[in-house]
Design an enzyme around this catalytic site. Structure first.
Site, PDB file in Angstrom:
ATOM      1  N   LYS A 153      96.484   1.390  38.623  1.00 16.72           N
ATOM      2  CA  LYS A 153      96.372  -0.061  38.741  1.00 16.72           C
ATOM      3  C   LYS A 153      97.381  -0.821  38.986  1.00 16.72           C
ATOM      4  O   LYS A 153      97.478  -1.829  39.824  1.00 16.72           O
ATOM      5  CB  LYS A 153      95.713  -0.450  37.439  1.00 16.72           C
ATOM      6  CG  LYS A 153      94.434   0.085  36.915  1.00 16.72           C
ATOM      7  CD  LYS A 153      93.724  -0.619  35.649  1.00 16.72           C
ATOM      8  CE  LYS A 153      92.517   0.084  35.372  1.00 16.72           C
ATOM      9  NZ  LYS A 153      91.839  -0.348  34.255  1.00 16.72           N
ATOM     10  N   GLU A 181      89.204  11.393  30.423  1.00 17.81           N
ATOM     11  CA  GLU A 181      90.099  10.438  30.130  1.00 17.81           C
ATOM     12  C   GLU A 181      90.830  11.184  28.343  1.00 17.81           C
ATOM     13  O   GLU A 181      91.886  10.867  28.448  1.00 17.81           O
ATOM     14  CB  GLU A 181      89.406   9.140  29.561  1.00 17.81           C
ATOM     15  CG  GLU A 181      89.359   8.505  30.937  1.00 17.81           C
ATOM     16  CD  GLU A 181      89.012   7.205  30.875  1.00 17.81           C
ATOM     17  OE1 GLU A 181      89.859   6.122  30.632  1.00 17.81           O
ATOM     18  OE2 GLU A 181      87.577   6.478  30.994  1.00 17.81           O
ATOM     19  N   HIS A 190      66.624  21.138  42.125  1.00 19.24           N
ATOM     20  CA  HIS A 190      66.398  21.173  43.492  1.00 19.24           C
ATOM     21  C   HIS A 190      67.637  21.420  44.425  1.00 19.24           C
ATOM     22  O   HIS A 190      67.586  21.198  45.643  1.00 19.24           O
ATOM     23  CB  HIS A 190      65.549  19.805  43.984  1.00 19.24           C
ATOM     24  CG  HIS A 190      64.363  19.556  43.128  1.00 19.24           C
ATOM     25  ND1 HIS A 190      63.100  20.263  43.564  1.00 19.24           N
ATOM     26  CD2 HIS A 190      64.206  19.064  41.986  1.00 19.24           C
ATOM     27  CE1 HIS A 190      62.325  19.994  42.624  1.00 19.24           C
ATOM     28  NE2 HIS A 190      62.888  19.396  41.547  1.00 19.24           N
TER      29      HIS A 190
HETATM   30  C1  F6R Z   1      88.751   3.503  29.204  1.00 19.17           C
HETATM   31  C2  F6R Z   1      89.478   3.382  30.167  1.00 19.17           C
HETATM   32  C3  F6R Z   1      89.230   3.316  31.681  1.00 19.17           C
HETATM   33  C4  F6R Z   1      88.935   1.521  31.847  1.00 19.17           C
HETATM   34  C5  F6R Z   1      88.539   1.309  33.358  1.00 19.17           C
HETATM   35  C6  F6R Z   1      88.331  -0.348  33.467  1.00 19.17           C
HETATM   36  O1  F6R Z   1      89.263   3.546  27.945  1.00 19.17           O
HETATM   37  O2  F6R Z   1      90.813   3.293  30.073  1.00 19.17           O
HETATM   38  O3  F6R Z   1      88.039   3.877  32.004  1.00 19.17           O
HETATM   39  O4  F6R Z   1      87.659   1.384  30.937  1.00 19.17           O
HETATM   40  O5  F6R Z   1      89.703   1.499  33.753  1.00 19.17           O
HETATM   41  O6  F6R Z   1      89.032  -1.105  32.736  1.00 19.17           O
HETATM   42  P1  F6R Z   1      88.207  -2.379  31.692  1.00 19.17           P
HETATM   43  O7  F6R Z   1      87.523  -1.356  30.763  1.00 19.17           O
HETATM   44  O8  F6R Z   1      89.517  -2.936  30.969  1.00 19.17           O
HETATM   45  O9  F6R Z   1      87.572  -3.078  32.641  1.00 19.17           O
END
Ligand code: F6R
Length: 305
Positions: free
Chosen positions: A301, A197, A213
């Site tokens: 997302k 990230e 292993h």
């Molecule tokens: C970490 C990041 C992602 C989020 C993940 C879940 O900075 O941006 O790995 O952690 O997409 O989102 P949250 O943490 O808000 O549940």
């Protein structure tokens, strides 16, 4: 807040005193979360074993979840669909629910909500999300917390080791493989996710003794071995140290050793976590890449909604 300031806030996050109010009776703990929030469950599950702890990085909870389960949903944004779905299933099974979040739908749940400060990247809020679990179940002394704070502060002021590792990885254009053993396997995984990230490079984590292993064969015989940069977190146990040495011997490979600093597990754990934060951050800077950018994850997302 810029990303360097986010990293520097970790030392203050570990002073976060929140605790979970545990139900009178529970038989198991299930922790759900994804990405930067999900790794918190992994770290906790590795260092706590008085109760069975199962970590869920998915939409569904295991069949055994029922009224004897303490279910802890961790999502920094409070809007991650996998975590919300797992939480709904746990509610339907009458589990005792705790939410650790800075807001979103999770904060509006009719359950015990530990509301952590907003405004950070989820992966930079690891201390806020982990400390309620640590405070509740491991009860560290004030002295331990202050010593950990100092170790992190010193690293904020001087992280030349992180810069050196980042520069070697960058100059040789390699992909990191981070190897560790208990109780630091989840730390190796955290390094991998921070490389992903922050520095936007593929990275891998792996653990001793299991890798002896399977992975031991390609460590000598795979193609493209010169594309990987092997890091081994120094094991606590003498037996595993011997394994690391013998693995290097039989595979004719050299692992860069990283040694935890501190007297207690809390101190060593946070030292290693923070070191990984800085290696990935410095690598991002060397690559001329914005360490805070997670635009593709956000786009994905949005497109899934
Ligand atoms: C970490 C990041 C992602 C989020 C993940 C879940 O900075 O941006 O790995 O952690 O997409 O989102 P949250 O943490 O808000 O549940």
């Amino acid at each position: 807040m810029d990303f360097a300031a986010e990293l520097k806030s970790l030392k203050d996050q570990i002073r976060y005193r929140s605790r979970i109010v545990t139900p009178g009776v529970f038989k198991n703990i299930v922790i759900s979360g994804m990405g930067g929030s999900g790794v918190v469950g992994r770290i906790f599950a590795e260092i706590y074993s008085k109760f069975p702890v199962v970590v869920v990085h998915d939409y569904h909870v295991p069949d055994f979840v029922d009224s004897n389960t303490l279910f802890i949903a961790i999502s920094y944004s409070g809007n991650t669909e996998e975590t919300l779905s797992a939480c709904e299933e746990a509610e339907e099974r009458n589990a005792s629910i705790v939410a650790i979040t800075s807001g979103g739908s999770l904060a509006r749940k009719n359950c015990q909500v530990i509301r952590i400060p907003p405004g950070l990247q989820p992966r930079s809020a690891l201390g806020y999300m982990l400390m309620p679990l640590v405070n509740t179940f491991l009860n560290p002394s004030q002295e331990d917390i202050e010593r950990t704070h100092l170790i992190l502060k010193e690293m904020d002021e001087n992280h030349s080791l992180a810069s050196k590792l980042a520069s070697e990885i960058f100059k040789q254009e390699r992909f990191p493989v981070v190897m560790a053993s208990s109780p630091y396997r989840s730390v190796a995984y955290r390094w991998k996710t921070q490389f992903n990230e922050n520095a936007k490079i593929l990275a891998f984590s792996s653990d001793f003794p299991e890798l002896n292993h399977n992975e031991t064969m390609p460590l000598k015989l795979s193609y493209s071995l010169d594309r990987f940069y092997f890091i081994a977190i120094k094991p606590e146990s003498q037996r595993i140290r011997k394994r690391v040495d013998v693995t290097q011997l039989v595979t004719e490979r050299t692992f860069t050793a990283v040694e935890p600093i501190g007297d207690t597990l809390l101190q060593k754990l946070f030292y290693l976590i923070h070191l990984g934060d800085y290696v990935s951050y410095e690598l991002a800077l060397l690559r001329n890449i914005d360490p805070s950018d997670v635009s593709l994850i956000e786009e994905l997302k949005r497109k899934l909604q």
